[in-house]
Scaffold this active site. Structure first.
Site, PDB file in Angstrom:
ATOM      1  N   SER A   1     -27.564  53.265  11.856  1.00  0.00           N
ATOM      2  CA  SER A   1     -28.352  53.717  12.998  1.00  0.00           C
ATOM      3  C   SER A   1     -29.411  52.685  13.371  1.00  0.00           C
ATOM      4  O   SER A   1     -29.698  51.759  12.617  1.00  0.00           O
ATOM      5  CB  SER A   1     -29.058  55.030  12.656  1.00  0.00           C
ATOM      6  OG  SER A   1     -30.116  54.766  11.753  1.00  0.00           O
ATOM      7  N   LYS A   2     -29.998  52.897  14.543  1.00  0.00           N
ATOM      8  CA  LYS A   2     -31.041  52.000  15.015  1.00  0.00           C
ATOM      9  C   LYS A   2     -32.190  51.966  14.009  1.00  0.00           C
ATOM     10  O   LYS A   2     -32.808  50.942  13.787  1.00  0.00           O
ATOM     11  CB  LYS A   2     -31.527  52.477  16.378  1.00  0.00           C
ATOM     12  CG  LYS A   2     -32.727  51.699  16.891  1.00  0.00           C
ATOM     13  CD  LYS A   2     -33.043  52.048  18.322  1.00  0.00           C
ATOM     14  CE  LYS A   2     -34.191  51.225  18.860  1.00  0.00           C
ATOM     15  NZ  LYS A   2     -35.472  51.452  18.199  1.00  0.00           N
ATOM     16  N   ARG A   3     -32.436  53.136  13.420  1.00  0.00           N
ATOM     17  CA  ARG A   3     -33.536  53.206  12.466  1.00  0.00           C
ATOM     18  C   ARG A   3     -33.336  52.257  11.271  1.00  0.00           C
ATOM     19  O   ARG A   3     -34.268  51.634  10.790  1.00  0.00           O
ATOM     20  CB  ARG A   3     -33.744  54.645  11.988  1.00  0.00           C
ATOM     21  CG  ARG A   3     -35.204  54.957  11.891  1.00  0.00           C
ATOM     22  CD  ARG A   3     -35.642  56.398  12.015  1.00  0.00           C
ATOM     23  NE  ARG A   3     -34.627  57.357  12.349  1.00  0.00           N
ATOM     24  CZ  ARG A   3     -34.160  58.275  11.498  1.00  0.00           C
ATOM     25  NH1 ARG A   3     -34.578  58.301  10.243  1.00  0.00           N
ATOM     26  NH2 ARG A   3     -33.292  59.160  11.901  1.00  0.00           N
TER      27      ARG A   3
ATOM     28  N   GLY B   1     -31.784  49.501  11.359  1.00  0.00           N
ATOM     29  CA  GLY B   1     -32.051  48.168  11.885  1.00  0.00           C
ATOM     30  C   GLY B   1     -33.541  47.885  11.920  1.00  0.00           C
ATOM     31  O   GLY B   1     -33.996  46.834  11.483  1.00  0.00           O
ATOM     32  N   ASP B   2     -34.290  48.855  12.433  1.00  0.00           N
ATOM     33  CA  ASP B   2     -35.747  48.672  12.527  1.00  0.00           C
ATOM     34  C   ASP B   2     -36.352  48.500  11.145  1.00  0.00           C
ATOM     35  O   ASP B   2     -37.214  47.653  10.927  1.00  0.00           O
ATOM     36  CB  ASP B   2     -36.387  49.886  13.213  1.00  0.00           C
ATOM     37  CG  ASP B   2     -35.986  49.952  14.683  1.00  0.00           C
ATOM     38  OD1 ASP B   2     -35.522  48.920  15.204  1.00  0.00           O
ATOM     39  OD2 ASP B   2     -36.136  51.029  15.288  1.00  0.00           O
TER      40      ASP B   2
END
Ligand code: GLU
Length: 510
Positions: A265-267, A269-270
């Site tokens: 998920s994007k999370r 990645g962050d």
């Protein structure tokens, strides 16, 4: 394969395209090219509530960046245009009605409140509510109401939906090119909405099946999250009587988080500092997300890395050009289990592509960075400097730090190196070396190396001391490639200038 291969990538423009979506597009593309077929881009934008402005443009640009070419579809046109579902609105109602008439679907007039009440009732009894054979005849539907009543309600503009009449207790047998034979009992499935009068739009299921049929799609290659919809899709093909031309299905494994379980998920990645989207994204509300392109990845490296996330060539080969992927790709080498994404591996791929770039390619990519640092130089020198140092770089942006001394004389000297080498006999030896260099006519790498090497030997000096002192003078630090790469690049005049500068300006350490 006798039928013409026609595949489609059918994203919904609900936000930036996730790298998993890019992989789906890529596998479709590789499959199409491998079999001399067509790649179609269809935009599935029938869910107006989830529509995000800019997402479609983002999708198109992402595919372009990756080199995934579209033969037919949005932005290209083709025999089945339009390819944007919102522009095909009129098509779907007819098909929804056809299913109702054939007894495969029905009108439902229940309101959101009614459904909510039933849901709560079921919850109170410890059950989960399902809109299926157990309730459809108890609710206000064309299965429970008299025909005249149904017609009257439609005529007076009541809100209705068309739902699929999922058969009770039937085994649906399906074939998936990746998962093999799959069976599902229809009693576990509910009556999905196919069409809504409120916005005169079909839902995903209806629009997807109708369009795949009309666009003569031969293979549906999509993410695993659509596997639960497959029984409904099979039954829709049957209900329409389209089994003969029904596409073959292939559901791709999920992309998993670098560690732990679950979908990437994007999370993640962050948290771990890697992009999950191909391009930088700014949402209409101003939120941003990193993209591989802007983070300095080469499209070829990104594509290569994605291709191997879920597919393997059956050999040890890891580096593939798009053409090689096309030649090698097959669905039977796509794994059933999720593919774990490794950010370090993405970097590794980028470095591999960096090392293979020619000086000309590097020059083009490096020039803007040089300019931003105030350096005006020829493409030849920009490429040459980058070429000398590329083996140590992962990203183009690494090159400035690795090569700046080729273009800018040191203004300061690294403390550590200075303390180590700018003392004792070294400054005097450097002055001697200056004269040796000044006498060389052919300043090529080989010639300088031969002459200086012979001089050091003749004098019995320590090679390390001499070379490191020279490095301090020319580079200003302990980094850089072989010393003769530096002297050859800088040329005699610049080398002497830098040596003179340090000799005049830097006081030796006592
Ligand atoms: N619109 C669907 C999506 O966004 C397409 C699924 C499919 O390929 O059938 O993923």
């Amino acid at each position: 394969m006798s039928r013409e291969v026609r595949v489609r990538f059918a994203p919904s423009p609900t936000g930036p395209l996730h790298m998993g979506g890019v992989r789906t597009a890529l596998y479709n593309y590789l499959f199409a090219r491998r079999h001399g077929g067509k790649m179609i881009l269809r935009i599935e934008d029938t869910d107006s509530q989830r529509f995000v402005p800019g997402a479609e443009e983002y999708i198109i640009e992402s595919l372009k960046w990756c080199g995934i070419e579209i033969d037919e579809g949005v932005g290209v046109g083709g025999p089945h245009a339009p390819y944007r579902q919102s522009e095909r609105k009129e098509i779907y109602l007819k098909f929804a009605k056809q299913l109702v008439e054939a007894g495969w679907a029905y009108y439902a007039f229940d309101t959101a409140e009614e459904l909510d009440a039933l849901r709560k009732e079921a919850e109170a009894a410890g059950q989960t509510f399902a809109y299926n054979y157990t309730v459809r005849e108890k609710l206000p539907t064309s299965l429970s109401l008299p025909k005249e009543e149904v017609e009257a309600r439609i005529a007076r503009g009541d809100i209705w939906v068309v739902r699929f009449k999922m058969p009770e207790n039937e085994i649906v047998e399906m074939d998936d090119l990746i998962r093999g034979h799959v069976k599902v009992n229809t009693s576990t499935l509910d009556d999905k909405v196919l069409y809504k009068s409120a916005d005169e739009l079909p839902t995903y299921h209806l629009a997807n099946i109708v369009d795949d049929h009309l666009m003569e799609i031969s293979h549906v290659i999509r993410g695993e999250e659509w596997l639960p919809s497959l029984p409904l899709h099979y039954l829709l093909y049957r209900a329409f009587g389209w089994q003969d031309t029904q596409p073959q299905f292939a559901h791709l494994p999920l992309l998993l988080k670098p560690t732990g379980g679950g979908k990437l998920s994007k999370r993640d990645g962050d948290k771990m500092g890697f992009p999950v989207f191909p391009l930088f994204w700014t949402s209409p509300t101003g939120e941003t997300a990193h993209g591989y392109r802007e983070d300095g990845y080469f499209a070829e490296a990104f594509v290569n890395m994605l291709a191997l996330l879920g597919w393997n060539p059956g050999t040890e080969q890891e580096l593939f050009s798009m053409q090689e992927l096309i030649n090698e790709f097959s669905l039977d080498r796509v794994s059933k289990s999720g593919a774990r994404f490794q950010p370090d591996k993405a970097k590794w791929f980028n470095a591999q592509y960096m090392h293979r770039k020619t000086n000309e390619e590097l020059a083009e990519l490096f020039q803007p960075i040089l300019k931003a640092n105030g350096v005006e130089t020829s493409d030849e020198l920009a490429g040459k400097a980058a070429g000398i140092m590329k083996e140590r770089a992962t990203f183009i942006t690494d090159l400035w730090d690795l090569t700046s001394y080729f273009f800018v004389a040191p203004a300061q000297y690294e403390e550590k190196q200075m303390k180590k080498y700018w003392k004792g006999e070294n400054p005097a030896r450097l002055a001697e070396l200056r004269e040796v260099l000044a006498a060389i006519d052919d300043f090529s790498l080989e010639n300088t190396e031969a002459i200086v090497g012979a001089w050091i030997q003749e004098k019995g000096y320590g090679m390390g001391q001499i070379m490191n002192t020279l490095r301090l003078a020319l580079v200003g630090a302990g980094k850089g490639p072989g010393m003769y790469d530096v002297t050859a690049f800088l040329g005699k005049e610049e080398c002497l200038k830098r040596i003179d500068y340090i000799l005049t300006n830097l006081k030796p350490i006592e």
